[in-house]
Scaffold this motif. Structure first.
Motif, PDB file in Angstrom:
ATOM      1  N   LEU A  75      34.858  50.097  26.675  1.00 19.02           N
ATOM      2  CA  LEU A  75      34.103  49.003  26.427  1.00 19.02           C
ATOM      3  C   LEU A  75      32.648  49.341  26.733  1.00 19.02           C
ATOM      4  O   LEU A  75      32.235  50.158  27.696  1.00 19.02           O
ATOM      5  N   ALA A  76      31.751  49.099  25.739  1.00 17.09           N
ATOM      6  CA  ALA A  76      30.160  49.322  25.948  1.00 17.09           C
ATOM      7  C   ALA A  76      29.658  47.845  25.409  1.00 17.09           C
ATOM      8  O   ALA A  76      30.256  47.112  24.783  1.00 17.09           O
ATOM      9  N   SER A  90      31.646  50.679  30.471  1.00 14.42           N
ATOM     10  CA  SER A  90      32.193  50.175  31.603  1.00 14.42           C
ATOM     11  C   SER A  90      33.202  50.958  32.313  1.00 14.42           C
ATOM     12  O   SER A  90      33.546  50.472  33.674  1.00 14.42           O
ATOM     13  N   GLY A  91      33.825  52.148  31.633  1.00 14.77           N
ATOM     14  CA  GLY A  91      34.916  52.709  32.548  1.00 14.77           C
ATOM     15  C   GLY A  91      36.158  52.186  32.206  1.00 14.77           C
ATOM     16  O   GLY A  91      37.187  52.654  32.216  1.00 14.77           O
ATOM     17  N   VAL A  92      36.389  50.784  31.291  1.00 14.29           N
ATOM     18  CA  VAL A  92      37.281  50.167  31.037  1.00 14.29           C
ATOM     19  C   VAL A  92      37.880  50.767  29.383  1.00 14.29           C
ATOM     20  O   VAL A  92      36.899  50.373  28.634  1.00 14.29           O
ATOM     21  N   GLU A 128      37.632  42.737  35.650  1.00 12.92           N
ATOM     22  CA  GLU A 128      38.745  42.845  36.467  1.00 12.92           C
ATOM     23  C   GLU A 128      39.919  42.493  35.844  1.00 12.92           C
ATOM     24  O   GLU A 128      39.987  41.274  35.169  1.00 12.92           O
ATOM     25  N   GLN A 129      41.192  42.937  36.104  1.00 15.74           N
ATOM     26  CA  GLN A 129      42.403  42.638  35.455  1.00 15.74           C
ATOM     27  C   GLN A 129      42.849  41.287  36.223  1.00 15.74           C
ATOM     28  O   GLN A 129      43.020  41.153  37.407  1.00 15.74           O
ATOM     29  N   VAL A 130      43.213  40.363  35.475  1.00 12.42           N
ATOM     30  CA  VAL A 130      43.743  39.175  35.871  1.00 12.42           C
ATOM     31  C   VAL A 130      45.287  38.978  35.620  1.00 12.42           C
ATOM     32  O   VAL A 130      45.748  38.580  36.620  1.00 12.42           O
ATOM     33  N   SER A 131      45.726  39.413  34.333  1.00 18.54           N
ATOM     34  CA  SER A 131      47.348  39.909  34.106  1.00 18.54           C
ATOM     35  C   SER A 131      47.344  40.730  33.315  1.00 18.54           C
ATOM     36  O   SER A 131      46.664  41.129  32.523  1.00 18.54           O
ATOM     37  N   ALA A 132      48.802  41.147  33.216  1.00 18.89           N
ATOM     38  CA  ALA A 132      49.051  42.288  32.040  1.00 18.89           C
ATOM     39  C   ALA A 132      50.256  41.948  31.573  1.00 18.89           C
ATOM     40  O   ALA A 132      51.326  41.625  32.319  1.00 18.89           O
TER      41      ALA A 132
END
Length: 342
Positions: A75-76, A90-92, A128-132
């Motif tokens: 993601l940019a 972002s590194g994601v 940040e991850q909320v859920s997956a």
């Protein structure tokens, strides 16, 4: 073999392994020392802070960068008024992405198991991850509602292209307010031509949400035809509105839908043209883009839509007026799945 010769062989092996390790470190350091590995003339790309929060950093575009180099698929972000400018990543990494109101949905590869799979990851404003949630197929579409309370995604569970008819999809909707996951829209009641409808060949894809955080539009395919449908999450129903409409995208003011339409006479592998539908009058307007667009467009504002077309490094983004006027213009090179924030 003498002891001295064994020692010599062992020492040689140790030296060679050490040399390989040093060479790997040098190469890694060289890559890290360079700010960017994009093609000559490509966008500058570097790691930095990225936020999905409304108003955080001004009006901007967050997207999957396809620029060749160490940050490809991350993601940019760029300023919306300078889309060809330097990119902050972002590194994601995401295969498909969308965001609104501080919520993001990222469809990504999942290498945590024995075999590689895919998952849908809900992101907060700080990525940040909320859920997956595990995915049962190849990611293809993703959307977040305007208020950030709903997320939807579509995967191919059979086939990998919308151009033909030999494919199957599964579309899920997640309510972040309650945590309820509707794993498949095929479980909803279908009202086709005013009557309840059921068929084993039903497929849904391409959800787009209204501002009321309840109504949505999507594509329904059955019997060899596609339909634009309006859905109600509260009633768990979908109602057909018209035929030959795929991958709808609702305008910010909720009055129009831009979709791709199969046009007779075009080649089977590139069958679509973009159309705008006025929901009140039912009038359709062809957009000025004459190339076949296999994408779910994104509205950059009330008058312009953005979409991907094949490019040298995967895809490039283009923009065109939603009223049928003007001409398409290249917006960004080496980019996919944009979200306009701020």
């Amino acid at each position: 073999m003498t002891l001295q010769r064994r020692i010599l062989i062992l020492a040689t092996a140790v030296v060679l392994l050490a040399a390989v390790g040093v060479l790997a470190v040098v190469r890694a350091s060289s890559r890290a020392a360079e700010k960017d590995h994009t093609r000559p003339g490509g966008p500058s790309v570097s790691r930095g802070a990225l936020s999905l929060a409304p108003g955080d950093g001004g009006r901007r575009i967050v997207f999957r960068t396809l620029a060749w180099g160490p940050h490809r698929d991350e993601l940019a972000t760029v300023a919306a008024d300078a889309p060809q400018g330097a990119r902050t990543t972002s590194g994601v990494s995401c295969l498909r992405f969308h965001a609104a109101a501080g919520t993001g949905i990222c469809l990504q590869s999942d290498r945590s198991g024995i075999q590689e799979g895919y998952r849908a990851v809900v992101l907060d404003a700080h990525l940040e991850q909320v859920s997956a949630y595990p995915l049962g197929g190849l990611p293809t579409r993703a959307r977040v509602s305007p208020g950030g309370h709903l997320a939807a995604w579509t995967v191919f569970v059979g086939g990998d292209s919308y151009a033909g008819t030999n494919f199957s999809t599964r579309t899920s909707v997640l309510d972040l307010r309650t945590g309820r996951l509707d794993a498949s829209l095929e479980d909803f009641t279908i009202l086709k031509d005013g009557k309840p409808y059921r068929s084993a060949d039903v497929n849904f894809w391409g959800v787009t949400f209204a501002a009321d955080e309840r109504t949505f539009y999507a594509t329904l395919a059955t019997g060899g035809r596609t339909h634009l449908v309006r859905g109600d999450l509260g009633e768990r129903t979908v109602t057909t509105l018209r035929e030959n409409a795929e991958c709808p995208s609702l305008s910010p003011d909720g009055t129009r839908v831009v979709f791709k339409k199969r046009v007779p006479g075009l080649p089977a592998e590139v069958p679509w043209r973009l159309y705008a539908l006025d929901l009140a009058s039912g009038a359709e307007t062809p957009l000025a883009e004459e190339r076949s667009v296999d994408d779910q467009v994104v509205w950059s504002d009330d008058g312009t839509v953005v979409y991907a077309l094949p490019g040298d490094f995967g895809a490039d983004l283009y923009a065109v007026a939603a009223d049928g006027g003007g001409a398409p213009a290249r917006l960004m090179d080496s980019a996919l799945a944009p979200a306009f924030l701020g």
